[in-house]
Design an enzyme around this catalytic site. Sequence first.
Site, PDB file in Angstrom:
ATOM      1  N   ALA A 137       0.833  -1.196   0.000  1.00  0.00           N
ATOM      2  CA  ALA A 137       0.000   0.000   0.000  1.00  0.00           C
ATOM      3  C   ALA A 137       0.869   1.247   0.000  1.00  0.00           C
ATOM      4  O   ALA A 137       1.863   1.327   0.733  1.00  0.00           O
ATOM      5  CB  ALA A 137      -0.918   0.012   1.220  1.00  0.00           C
ATOM      6  N   CYS A 138       0.505   2.209  -0.834  1.00  0.00           N
ATOM      7  CA  CYS A 138       1.162   3.516  -0.908  1.00  0.00           C
ATOM      8  C   CYS A 138       2.678   3.327  -1.055  1.00  0.00           C
ATOM      9  O   CYS A 138       3.128   2.646  -1.964  1.00  0.00           O
ATOM     10  CB  CYS A 138       0.790   4.356   0.316  1.00  0.00           C
ATOM     11  SG  CYS A 138       1.102   6.121   0.110  1.00  0.00           S
ATOM     12  N   ALA A 139       3.494   3.893  -0.158  1.00  0.00           N
ATOM     13  CA  ALA A 139       4.949   3.746  -0.274  1.00  0.00           C
ATOM     14  C   ALA A 139       5.385   2.300  -0.096  1.00  0.00           C
ATOM     15  O   ALA A 139       6.459   1.908  -0.566  1.00  0.00           O
ATOM     16  CB  ALA A 139       5.643   4.639   0.743  1.00  0.00           C
ATOM     17  N   GLY A 157       3.876  -0.123  -1.560  1.00  0.00           N
ATOM     18  CA  GLY A 157       3.799  -0.640  -2.919  1.00  0.00           C
ATOM     19  C   GLY A 157       5.034  -0.290  -3.727  1.00  0.00           C
ATOM     20  O   GLY A 157       5.532  -1.104  -4.520  1.00  0.00           O
ATOM     21  N   LEU A 186      -2.069  -1.185  -3.729  1.00  0.00           N
ATOM     22  CA  LEU A 186      -3.173  -0.386  -3.208  1.00  0.00           C
ATOM     23  C   LEU A 186      -2.733   1.075  -3.138  1.00  0.00           C
ATOM     24  O   LEU A 186      -1.766   1.399  -2.437  1.00  0.00           O
ATOM     25  CB  LEU A 186      -3.581  -0.886  -1.819  1.00  0.00           C
ATOM     26  CG  LEU A 186      -3.914  -2.381  -1.712  1.00  0.00           C
ATOM     27  CD1 LEU A 186      -4.238  -2.745  -0.265  1.00  0.00           C
ATOM     28  CD2 LEU A 186      -5.064  -2.750  -2.630  1.00  0.00           C
TER      29      LEU A 186
END
Length: 426
Positions: free
Chosen positions: A161-163, A165, A190
Amino acid sequence: SNSLLNPLAVKELFNTGGQSLVRGVAHLLDDLRHNDGLPRQVDERAFEVGGNLAATPGAVVFRNEMLELIQYKPMSEKQHARPVLVVPPQINKYYIFDLQPNNSYVQYMLKHGLQVFMVSWRNPDPRHREWGLSSYVQALEEALNACRSISGSRDPNLMGACAGGLTMAALQGHLQAKHQLRKVRSATYLVSLLDSQFESPASLFADEQTIEAAKRRSYQRGVLDGGEVARIFAWMRPNDLIWNYWVNNYLLGKTPPAFDILYWNADSTRLPAALHGELLDFFKLNPLAHATGLEVCGTPIDLKQVDLDSFTVAGSNDHITPWDAVYRSALLLGGERRFVLSNSGHIQSIINPPGNPKAYYLDNPRLSSDPRAWFHDAQRSDGSWWPLWLEWITPRSGPLKAPRLELGNATYPPLGPAPGTYVLTR
């Protein structure tokens, strides 16, 4: 409306005999002393990590200097052989995936027969100023190897998710460069940016001089404080995230609500100076948009060569990672790609449990080069995207078998119960 002339504030003043003003001034003084002058968004007394948040049973089965790896106990009669390894963002704590039973993504996966391992990043302090993206990728590779050993699966599925990812993508590119991409079966992204070319309110301040000043500031301190990042994001949506609580807390004299997501949001972490500087360069240079534009752990990264199945989720109202930039990020990947657009913002796109009557998502299996063309032809479906992802991940999760009730193994014995120790560090 943000002054004592607000009719609601005047009415509350009379109804309480002036007590609303007394309580409001007390809230204001407390926030000036203990919350950097911003109104609190949540009643923090209502929650406890490991109590009514992050309470899914499990154990820490691996720990290095940068992370703890949590393995969760099974919640189904049978489990798929291939686990999911979840990589949360470094700027927040992992338990956004495991808030309360009614909205825990971890428990949703467990109850549907998936094995789940979770990374819990350490909250860095000035001693860790040199931790950069390569450091995080190396630590994540160690966690991946532990997950493979414990589960007996040679190629777990990844979710970031976010960073997280971005870190997950860098790890896959690193493995591909070492001819070891077989260690991963698929990847779920995500609200993750790999293509960083987009316009946002924050980009108004992203000139060369400001970026270099921000780097120097964080290197002098050793870390970027999570509260500074939270303030930036709050002022990007001031009506919702500042003035709404200004009126409630100060003018009406009321306590902010007890909301689990806002408690998690306030429980921020720090970024080491090296990673902060690399992220600033990432947004300035957009290196992953070019083959070998980024080097990690001594290897060049080419995402087109990462030919794994991927599932990407974006939020239509996301003001941090805009959905069209997340869409273009999915196009950078090789392999079979799926993109889904949720009708939510940055966090609600992830915490999207079935049962919300307002939830819907857009899906179009045909990915064109233009996000607007994809959007035009996408089909709307009511409800959460979680069941759609479950349909996608299940055939990639291996055969069902009786779950192992013992956590860890001889090489990686349990070190303590979930949620571990790193998540509790302020």
